[in-house]
Every structure is written in structure tokens, then in C-alpha cells.
Design a protein around this motif. Structure first.
Motif, PDB file in Angstrom:
ATOM      1  N   THR A  22       0.848  -1.191   0.000  1.00  0.00           N
ATOM      2  CA  THR A  22       0.000   0.000   0.000  1.00  0.00           C
ATOM      3  C   THR A  22       0.886   1.245   0.000  1.00  0.00           C
ATOM      4  N   GLN A  23       0.279   2.379  -0.315  1.00  0.00           N
ATOM      5  CA  GLN A  23       1.015   3.637  -0.233  1.00  0.00           C
ATOM      6  C   GLN A  23       1.506   3.867   1.198  1.00  0.00           C
ATOM      7  N   LYS A  24       0.686   3.518   2.156  1.00  0.00           N
ATOM      8  CA  LYS A  24       1.063   3.717   3.555  1.00  0.00           C
ATOM      9  C   LYS A  24       2.262   2.844   3.930  1.00  0.00           C
ATOM     10  N   ASP A  34       2.013   8.972   3.585  1.00  0.00           N
ATOM     11  CA  ASP A  34       1.342   8.340   2.454  1.00  0.00           C
ATOM     12  C   ASP A  34       0.859   9.394   1.458  1.00  0.00           C
ATOM     13  N   LYS A  35       0.632  10.600   1.932  1.00  0.00           N
ATOM     14  CA  LYS A  35       0.247  11.691   1.030  1.00  0.00           C
ATOM     15  C   LYS A  35       1.402  12.042   0.086  1.00  0.00           C
ATOM     16  N   ARG A  42       0.864  10.471  -8.560  1.00  0.00           N
ATOM     17  CA  ARG A  42       0.014  11.296  -9.429  1.00  0.00           C
ATOM     18  C   ARG A  42       0.819  12.269 -10.272  1.00  0.00           C
ATOM     19  N   GLY A  43       2.139  12.256 -10.099  1.00  0.00           N
ATOM     20  CA  GLY A  43       3.000  13.125 -10.894  1.00  0.00           C
ATOM     21  C   GLY A  43       2.961  14.573 -10.462  1.00  0.00           C
ATOM     22  N   LEU A  44       2.557  14.833  -9.219  1.00  0.00           N
ATOM     23  CA  LEU A  44       2.481  16.208  -8.737  1.00  0.00           C
ATOM     24  C   LEU A  44       3.831  16.716  -8.246  1.00  0.00           C
TER      25      LEU A  44
END
Length: 74
Positions: A22-24, A34-35, A42-44
């Protein structure tokens, strides 16, 4: 630059999912939120340079592969 961020983010997402992580879980391994992982995927934004080697290790790949400098199948 935005296209490269999206490409790297997609590579991170694919490799993370391939490892059933998971991302977490990935975030905890790297001592980030995780953010942050979500933003990378998301490529941000990009992971910090100091995180590239630990990120590659966590995803069982190389930095070169992670940065999309070679085909993912290699």
C-alpha cells in the motif's frame, strides 16, 4: 518536466502494486507520509533525491529503472 513526473509516478505505482504494497506501507519504509507517496504517483512532485536509492530498494528495482531510463521489463 510534468510529463516526466507523471511517467516516474506511474512507474512507482506499478512497482508498488506489483509488490502488493500500500502507499502507507511504502511511506512507512521511507519515513514519509502516504500523502507524499500519493503525490509522487500522481506526478504532482518528485521524491527527494536522497530517497531515490531507498525507494528503488523498497520497490525491488534500480534507480535507473525507477527514473524510467530503461524499459520496466529489464
Amino acid at each position: 518536466m510534468e510529463l516526466q513526473a507523471k511517467k516516474i509516478g506511474e512507474r512507482v505505482r506499478q512497482l508498488r502494486i506489483r509488490r502488493n504494497m500500500t502507499q502507507k506501507e511504502l511511506a512507512e519504509l521511507l519515513h514519509v507520509t502516504d500523502k507524499a507517496v500519493s503525490k509522487w504517483e500522481r506526478g504532482l512532485n518528485f521524491p527527494e533525491l536522497s530517497l531515490m536509492e531507498p525507494l528503488a530498494t523498497a520497490l525491488d528495482t534500480t534507480v535507473i529503472n525507477l527514473l524510467s531510463l530503461e524499459d520496466a521489463s529489464n
